[in-house]
Design a protein around this motif. Structure first.
Motif, PDB file in Angstrom:
ATOM      1  N   GLU A 183     -39.532  13.934   8.804  1.00  0.00           N
ATOM      2  CA  GLU A 183     -39.045  13.936   7.422  1.00  0.00           C
ATOM      3  C   GLU A 183     -39.654  12.805   6.601  1.00  0.00           C
ATOM      4  O   GLU A 183     -39.819  12.924   5.378  1.00  0.00           O
ATOM      5  N   GLU A 184     -40.033  11.699   7.243  1.00  0.00           N
ATOM      6  CA  GLU A 184     -40.552  10.544   6.506  1.00  0.00           C
ATOM      7  C   GLU A 184     -41.899  10.825   5.849  1.00  0.00           C
ATOM      8  O   GLU A 184     -42.381  10.030   5.038  1.00  0.00           O
ATOM      9  N   MET A 185     -42.521  11.947   6.160  1.00  0.00           N
ATOM     10  CA  MET A 185     -43.810  12.285   5.557  1.00  0.00           C
ATOM     11  C   MET A 185     -43.674  12.706   4.100  1.00  0.00           C
ATOM     12  O   MET A 185     -44.651  12.727   3.360  1.00  0.00           O
ATOM     13  N   PHE A 186     -42.444  13.053   3.666  1.00  0.00           N
ATOM     14  CA  PHE A 186     -42.250  13.647   2.358  1.00  0.00           C
ATOM     15  C   PHE A 186     -41.197  12.906   1.556  1.00  0.00           C
ATOM     16  O   PHE A 186     -40.306  12.257   2.106  1.00  0.00           O
ATOM     17  N   VAL A 187     -41.309  13.027   0.238  1.00  0.00           N
ATOM     18  CA  VAL A 187     -40.306  12.503  -0.690  1.00  0.00           C
ATOM     19  C   VAL A 187     -39.809  13.680  -1.529  1.00  0.00           C
ATOM     20  O   VAL A 187     -40.616  14.393  -2.141  1.00  0.00           O
ATOM     21  N   TRP A 188     -38.493  13.865  -1.564  1.00  0.00           N
ATOM     22  CA  TRP A 188     -37.909  14.994  -2.304  1.00  0.00           C
ATOM     23  C   TRP A 188     -37.227  14.478  -3.553  1.00  0.00           C
ATOM     24  O   TRP A 188     -36.214  13.775  -3.468  1.00  0.00           O
ATOM     25  N   SER A 189     -37.781  14.803  -4.698  1.00  0.00           N
ATOM     26  CA  SER A 189     -37.276  14.286  -5.967  1.00  0.00           C
ATOM     27  C   SER A 189     -36.236  15.189  -6.606  1.00  0.00           C
ATOM     28  O   SER A 189     -35.556  14.783  -7.547  1.00  0.00           O
ATOM     29  N   TYR A 190     -36.121  16.424  -6.103  1.00  0.00           N
ATOM     30  CA  TYR A 190     -35.106  17.347  -6.632  1.00  0.00           C
ATOM     31  C   TYR A 190     -34.469  18.103  -5.481  1.00  0.00           C
ATOM     32  O   TYR A 190     -35.155  18.548  -4.547  1.00  0.00           O
ATOM     33  N   SER A 191     -33.159  18.267  -5.542  1.00  0.00           N
ATOM     34  CA  SER A 191     -32.424  19.073  -4.569  1.00  0.00           C
ATOM     35  C   SER A 191     -31.538  20.045  -5.331  1.00  0.00           C
ATOM     36  O   SER A 191     -30.812  19.659  -6.252  1.00  0.00           O
ATOM     37  N   SER A 192     -31.607  21.296  -4.940  1.00  0.00           N
ATOM     38  CA  SER A 192     -30.839  22.338  -5.616  1.00  0.00           C
ATOM     39  C   SER A 192     -29.392  22.339  -5.128  1.00  0.00           C
ATOM     40  O   SER A 192     -29.064  21.703  -4.117  1.00  0.00           O
ATOM     41  N   PRO A 193     -28.527  23.085  -5.811  1.00  0.00           N
ATOM     42  CA  PRO A 193     -27.190  23.328  -5.241  1.00  0.00           C
ATOM     43  C   PRO A 193     -27.319  24.132  -3.952  1.00  0.00           C
ATOM     44  O   PRO A 193     -28.376  24.701  -3.655  1.00  0.00           O
ATOM     45  N   GLU A 194     -26.258  24.203  -3.209  1.00  0.00           N
ATOM     46  CA  GLU A 194     -26.223  25.009  -1.988  1.00  0.00           C
ATOM     47  C   GLU A 194     -25.870  26.449  -2.350  1.00  0.00           C
ATOM     48  O   GLU A 194     -24.917  26.704  -3.091  1.00  0.00           O
TER      49      GLU A 194
END
Length: 321
Positions: free
Chosen positions: A232-243
């Protein structure tokens, strides 16, 4: 006052200018042209000057950039803009403001254009794979559930508890994509008794970038990464959607985001939450996916980005055609 009397000559130029300055609506400057030819000439000149004034205010205050940020807050990560093939070798603060105005004005026009294109181009990696590479994430790039070689789908490892989650990571068609909808098709195992569908309980989507794009873009690398190489440390997630809840049905399920999201970095993570189906063969819970798709608008080749370090800042590159 006779019909041939010119009102400009009667009032004088200074008084006419004062009248013009009292108008609230700039378009009233043009409406005064009906009074006389002289006023028409003076009004048109005043309108042009007013337009020039507004243009300078527009650039000086960075209005186009502010409007883009208001509509798409993700654009706040643009630390600077670069215009490719800019033949005007002009430097200085005003030149920089004018350049930003051109870039953000064009970006705003593109972002307001509706797009329904398929945006996923490559499968990068999965958190686990049951039988690698036969049940690889690469199989989810095509909507067909079978090929001439046999069944086509991705399968997770088996789990003893239904709460376990899995992730699938994809590369999008452009480092700048406006994403509006995600689609996931769970897999129905037609070769199992009763044809069970191995759907997750829910799904959530994340958009962001890779800390090391060269590791994914390397032409000499495999078409997709072995799950053992995933972390997981390979990526940066700037947006997360609702479930979003998923149905345990063999169909393409569509999930519209609350609003269009500007994905900066061109990476998508599909988070599959919870398990519903047990395989009779071993009594373990599995998730199997037939197809994943992201719907939206890729902004290349007009726009591109170059990440600056791993703190989310980047350079916005503009390539006018």
């Amino acid at each position: 006052m006779g019909e041939s009397m010119d009102i400009l000559k009667w009032l004088g130029q200074d008084m006419s200018v004062k009248i013009f300055t009292c108008l609230d609506d700039p378009f009233d400057l043009l409406r005064t042209s009906a009074i006389s030819r002289s006023w028409r000439e003076l009004g048109e000149l005043a309108f042009v000057n007013y337009a020039i004034y507004l243009f300078h205010q527009l650039i000086g205050n960075g209005l186009c950039k502010k409007l883009c940020l208001r509509k798409f807050p993700e654009a706040a990560c643009f630390a600077r803009v670069v215009v490719a093939k800019d033949i005007r070798e002009v430097s200085g603060e005003w030149a920089s403001l004018e350049r930003e105005h051109r870039v953000y004005a064009s970006l705003g026009r593109n972002l307001m254009t509706s797009g329904r294109e398929s945006c996923i181009t490559d499968a990068v990696c999965a958190s686990s794979t049951d039988r690698y590479p036969d049940e690889s994430i690469k199989n989810t790039l095509e909507p067909s559930d079978r090929t001439f070689l046999g069944p086509s789908y991705w399968s997770s490892n088996g789990a003893t508890h239904p709460s376990g989650s899995e992730t699938l990571i994809y590369k999008l068609a452009s480092q700048l994509c406006l994403i509006t909808e995600l689609q996931v098709h769970p897999y129905e195992a037609y070769f199992h008794e009763d044809c069970p569908t191995y759907s997750p309980k829910a799904v959530r989507f994340h958009l962001g970038y890779s800390k090391d794009p060269l590791e994914i873009d390397d032409e000499e690398a495999d078409e997709f990464m072995d799950p053992k190489e995933y972390h997981e440390e390979m990526f940066v997630w700037s947006y997360s959607s609702p479930e979003f809840a998923m149905a345990q049905e063999n169909l393409l399920q569509k999930f519209k985001l609350p609003k269009p999201i500007l994905c900066i970095g061109g990476m998508l993570k599909v988070e599959l939450l919870g398990r519903l189906q047990i395989a009779e063969l071993d009594g373990l819970y599995y998730i199997c996916i037939n197809h994943v798709q992201a719907i939206g608008l890729p902004l290349s080749p007009v726009f591109d980005v170059e990440m600056i370090g791993d703190r989310g800042k980047c350079t916005l590159k503009y390539n006018p055609v």
